[in-house]
Design an enzyme around this catalytic site. Structure first.
Site, PDB file in Angstrom:
ATOM      1  N   GLU A  28       0.865  -1.195   0.000  1.00  0.00           N
ATOM      2  CA  GLU A  28       0.000   0.000   0.000  1.00  0.00           C
ATOM      3  C   GLU A  28       0.893   1.234   0.000  1.00  0.00           C
ATOM      4  OE1 GLU A  28      -3.015  -2.345   3.048  1.00  0.00           O
ATOM      5  OE2 GLU A  28      -2.051  -0.497   3.702  1.00  0.00           O
ATOM      6  N   LYS A  40       2.511   4.459   1.491  1.00  0.00           N
ATOM      7  CA  LYS A  40       2.735   4.940   2.861  1.00  0.00           C
ATOM      8  C   LYS A  40       2.409   6.435   2.839  1.00  0.00           C
ATOM      9  CE  LYS A  40       5.947   4.940   6.715  1.00  0.00           C
ATOM     10  NZ  LYS A  40       5.556   6.237   7.234  1.00  0.00           N
ATOM     11  N   ARG A  42      -2.064   9.214  11.652  1.00  0.00           N
ATOM     12  CA  ARG A  42      -2.786   7.964  11.889  1.00  0.00           C
ATOM     13  C   ARG A  42      -4.087   8.263  12.616  1.00  0.00           C
ATOM     14  NH1 ARG A  42      -0.244   2.865  12.776  1.00  0.00           N
ATOM     15  NH2 ARG A  42      -1.826   1.256  12.544  1.00  0.00           N
ATOM     16  N   ARG A  79      -3.130   8.840  17.020  1.00  0.00           N
ATOM     17  CA  ARG A  79      -2.158   7.764  17.263  1.00  0.00           C
ATOM     18  C   ARG A  79      -1.923   7.531  18.750  1.00  0.00           C
ATOM     19  NH1 ARG A  79       2.920   6.585  13.961  1.00  0.00           N
ATOM     20  NH2 ARG A  79       4.222   5.513  15.458  1.00  0.00           N
ATOM     21  N   GLU A 117      -5.010   6.483   7.761  1.00  0.00           N
ATOM     22  CA  GLU A 117      -4.149   7.666   7.814  1.00  0.00           C
ATOM     23  C   GLU A 117      -4.884   8.811   7.097  1.00  0.00           C
ATOM     24  OE1 GLU A 117      -0.795   7.412   9.041  1.00  0.00           O
ATOM     25  OE2 GLU A 117       0.244   9.064   8.071  1.00  0.00           O
ATOM     26  N   PHE A 173      -7.027   1.545   5.833  1.00  0.00           N
ATOM     27  CA  PHE A 173      -6.340   0.327   5.411  1.00  0.00           C
ATOM     28  C   PHE A 173      -6.605  -0.889   6.285  1.00  0.00           C
ATOM     29  CE2 PHE A 173      -3.151   3.411   7.088  1.00  0.00           C
ATOM     30  CZ  PHE A 173      -2.931   2.848   8.335  1.00  0.00           C
ATOM     31  N   ARG A 191       5.192  -3.533  17.304  1.00  0.00           N
ATOM     32  CA  ARG A 191       6.010  -3.104  16.167  1.00  0.00           C
ATOM     33  C   ARG A 191       6.748  -4.341  15.675  1.00  0.00           C
ATOM     34  NH1 ARG A 191       7.612   1.704  14.401  1.00  0.00           N
ATOM     35  NH2 ARG A 191       7.114   2.890  16.260  1.00  0.00           N
ATOM     36  N   LYS A 203       7.813  -0.853   6.626  1.00  0.00           N
ATOM     37  CA  LYS A 203       7.746   0.416   5.895  1.00  0.00           C
ATOM     38  C   LYS A 203       8.973   0.526   5.001  1.00  0.00           C
ATOM     39  CE  LYS A 203       9.359   2.541  10.128  1.00  0.00           C
ATOM     40  NZ  LYS A 203       9.073   3.395  11.238  1.00  0.00           N
TER      41      LYS A 203
HETATM   42  P1  AMP Z   1       6.604   5.428  10.890  1.00  0.00           P
HETATM   43  O1  AMP Z   1       5.784   6.528  11.483  1.00  0.00           O
HETATM   44  O2  AMP Z   1       7.724   5.911   9.982  1.00  0.00           O
HETATM   45  O3  AMP Z   1       7.051   4.426  11.945  1.00  0.00           O
HETATM   46  O4  AMP Z   1       5.660   4.593   9.895  1.00  0.00           O
HETATM   47  C1  AMP Z   1       4.503   3.955  10.315  1.00  0.00           C
HETATM   48  C2  AMP Z   1       3.329   4.878  10.121  1.00  0.00           C
HETATM   49  O5  AMP Z   1       3.028   5.022   8.746  1.00  0.00           O
HETATM   50  C3  AMP Z   1       2.041   4.356  10.678  1.00  0.00           C
HETATM   51  O6  AMP Z   1       1.951   4.558  12.051  1.00  0.00           O
HETATM   52  C4  AMP Z   1       0.998   5.171   9.917  1.00  0.00           C
HETATM   53  O7  AMP Z   1       0.767   6.388  10.594  1.00  0.00           O
HETATM   54  C5  AMP Z   1       1.702   5.501   8.622  1.00  0.00           C
HETATM   55  N1  AMP Z   1       1.072   4.895   7.434  1.00  0.00           N
HETATM   56  C6  AMP Z   1       0.920   5.533   6.257  1.00  0.00           C
HETATM   57  N2  AMP Z   1       0.358   4.744   5.344  1.00  0.00           N
HETATM   58  C7  AMP Z   1       0.123   3.542   5.940  1.00  0.00           C
HETATM   59  C8  AMP Z   1      -0.435   2.308   5.494  1.00  0.00           C
HETATM   60  N3  AMP Z   1      -0.863   2.123   4.246  1.00  0.00           N
HETATM   61  N4  AMP Z   1      -0.506   1.291   6.405  1.00  0.00           N
HETATM   62  C9  AMP Z   1      -0.062   1.462   7.676  1.00  0.00           C
HETATM   63  N5  AMP Z   1       0.486   2.602   8.145  1.00  0.00           N
HETATM   64  C10 AMP Z   1       0.588   3.640   7.282  1.00  0.00           C
END
Ligand code: AMP
Length: 545
Positions: A244, A246, A251, A266, A295, A334, A405, A411
């Site tokens: 998907e 990102k 969130r 979040r 998101e 999602f 996590r 990601k």
């Molecule tokens: P990070 O904040 O860099 O740890 O990345 C994870 C975050 O990406 C999640 O907590 C979401 O807020 C965001 N996110 C964006 N798109 C998606 C997606 N398709 N699925 C899950 N998380 C996503």
């Protein structure tokens, strides 16, 4: 349970350093508690007051506490602050001051655990213009009744910092031990209902009760989180994966029962009032009772805008309508965790996704499933071109694990910072990689002298590792145990999270989370980063903290 008993247990735990002994002490207390006391004790011993999902907050700052302590102990606030500075701990300072207190409560009854909790609830629920005075009255009342040791833990609880070293994991294990139930059932129930206090009550009823656990609307669950990784690794480990975009936004968790729709951030704070436009969109998109994960992004002319725009909207308490006019938000959903009374977190992602597509008309985040690495890399490139942060790669068979996590969500985004370094050595791989090199020693240069700065072992596909073995095996000039030394000839570009000072490498620095990005065929060893360059990156990092 008297609050003094609780305080004595805390004091006992504070003197223990071993995890198992700590768990034993907590587990021995739980069975003797009443149904009212059990959830309170379980939360208090971790330094928490309300369930994790609860919006209630004590909101007592050090200022109010010091004033109340001063009043009860017959001291000036400055004297209280001096005592805190001297002992280095608010609990010990309050304990010492209460030992000399002048204002004894008129009805010097002892405090009980549940009595303290109900006072805490009153503190958290008073609002309006007189709320500070009300809170002060309650805190004075509690401290006035408390003995010195009670004061130590009461003060720390009021600031929500118990500092006796008991974490979630210890309490989970203690609950399982106390009621002879499976630890994994306790952990799972906690993920679903987000309150270890209530989980303890279920554990007391037995494993069936724990197994029957259900998510409740308006009790937000923790968000499932992601680790960093690559498409290649994920396809290598799982075959077909779900990819998907990102989104670079914020969130959210959306809860709907009938016409009652609410949204949580979040951090599980309710943001319903700040985003009525998004609520309306989602509410209109389904006739079902649901809990959705997604998101929100800000858009302009259909294109995503940087996430600061979303934050401006999410944090807003006033002039919401005006802000709606300035920043247009769109939700991308999602996942789904709950549908019409049924908890879905244990279903495989593929099933949850299929359900999501049938119950929500619109706003479902696009998804591609496959194991064709070049095709998935193309989606990653499209995501970046469209202004998204990268892609999320998800394991189709995985459950939704709140708060975890793990590696079921990965990601993939461009490394924040990259650096070009010479490949000066390697270590043989393990398992199926035993016959090739698995990690590489990298070096920067100091006036032509190569100085190691770290090892990189992640970010490679099997094909890349095979190719590097073929290219490097003839450059081996020394071998010792599992390690080989190369004639330096090739240059890697690696991403990293941070430069750290380190005595492990002769450069004096090390890279945190290094990850292979690509081979720099266009660069020679003489052009790799210098040690001064690394020092400058380190300094820049310090400045941006
Ligand atoms: P990070 O904040 O860099 O740890 O990345 C994870 C975050 O990406 C999640 O907590 C979401 O807020 C965001 N996110 C964006 N798109 C998606 C997606 N398709 N699925 C899950 N998380 C996503």
């Amino acid at each position: 349970m008297d609050f003094t008993d609780f305080s004595c247990i805390c004091e006992q735990i504070e003197g223990i350093s071993g995890r198992l002994e700590m768990i034993d002490v907590i587990a021995s207390v739980l069975p003797g508690l009443s149904d009212d006391e059990l959830p309170v004790f379980v939360r208090f011993v971790m330094g928490r007051i309300f369930p994790d999902w609860s919006p209630l907050k004590l909101g007592i700052g050090p200022n109010l506490l010091y004033e109340a302590v001063g009043y009860v102990a017959g001291k000036k606030k400055e004297e209280v602050i001096a005592a805190v500075n001297e002992t280095g701990d608010v609990g010990l300072a309050v304990e010492r001051l209460l030992a000399t207190k002048t204002q004894m409560s008129f009805f010097a009854e002892s405090l009980t655990l549940t009595g303290v909790f109900s006072d805490f609830t009153r503190i958290a629920t008073t609002d309006g213009s007189r709320s500070q005075r009300e809170k002060m009255k309650i805190v004075r009342g509690l401290l006035g009744t408390a003995g010195p040791l009670d004061g130590r833990y009461l003060a720390r609880l009021l600031l929500e910092e118990l500092r006796i070293g008991v974490g979630e994991g210890n309490v989970r294990d203690a609950v399982a031990k106390a009621f002879s139930v499976d630890q994994t059932l306790v952990a799972h129930a906690y993920q679903a209902i987000n309150d270890l206090g209530r989980v303890a009550l279920l554990a007391r009823q037995g494993e069936t009760a724990l197994r029957d656990v259900r998510i409740e609307p308006f009790h937000p669950v923790k968000m499932m989180l992601a680790q960093q990784g690559t498409i290649t690794e994920m396809v290598g480990d799982h075959g077909a994966v779900a990819v998907e975009y990102k989104y670079d936004g914020t969130r959210f968790q959306f809860h709907k029962v009938g016409d009652d729709c609410r949204m949580y951030s979040r951090k599980l704070e309710e943001v319903t009032g700040a985003v009525p436009d998004v609520i309306e969109m989602l509410c209109a998109a389904t006739g079902h009772d649901v809990i959705l994960d997604g998101e929100v992004i800000a858009v302009k002319d259909g294109k995503p805008r940087p996430f600061q725009f979303v934050l401006r909207r999410f944090r807003r308490k006033h002039a919401v309508e005006e802000a709606i006019g300035r920043v247009e938000l769109v939700p991308n959903v999602f996942d789904i965790m709950y549908l019409d009374g049924e908890t879905l977190i244990d279903r495989p992602f593929t099933e949850r996704r299929a359900i999501l597509e049938t119950v929500l008309s619109g706003y479902v985040a696009p998804q591609w499933v496959g194991d064709d690495i070049p095709a998935l890399e193309k989606i990653y490139q499209e995501a970046l071109d469209a202004g998204h942060e990268g892609v999320m790669v998800k394991v189709p068979g995985a459950a939704y694990t709140p708060g975890v996590r793990g590696r079921n969500w990965i990601k993939v985004k461009p490394a924040v910072d990259t650096i070009d370094l010479a490949v000066v050595g390697a270590e043989w791989g393990e398992g199926r990689r035993a016959h090739i090199f698995g990690s590489f020693l990298l070096a920067c240069q100091d006036e032509g002298v190569l100085l190691p700065v770290g090892k990189v072992a992640t970010g490679f596909s099997d094909d890349q590792l095979a190719a590097f073995y073929a290219a490097l095996k003839d450059l081996v000039i020394a071998e010792k145990g599992k390690e080989v030394v190369f004639e330096p000839e090739i240059v890697f570009e690696v991403g990293y999270a941070e430069v750290q000072k380190s005595t492990n490498y002769t450069s004096g620095y090390a890279l945190r989370f290094p990850r292979f990005v690509r081979l720099r065929e266009d660069k020679g060893v003489a052009e790799v980063e210098t040690v001064e360059g690394i020092a400058a990156r380190y300094e820049r990092q310090l400045k941006s903290l």
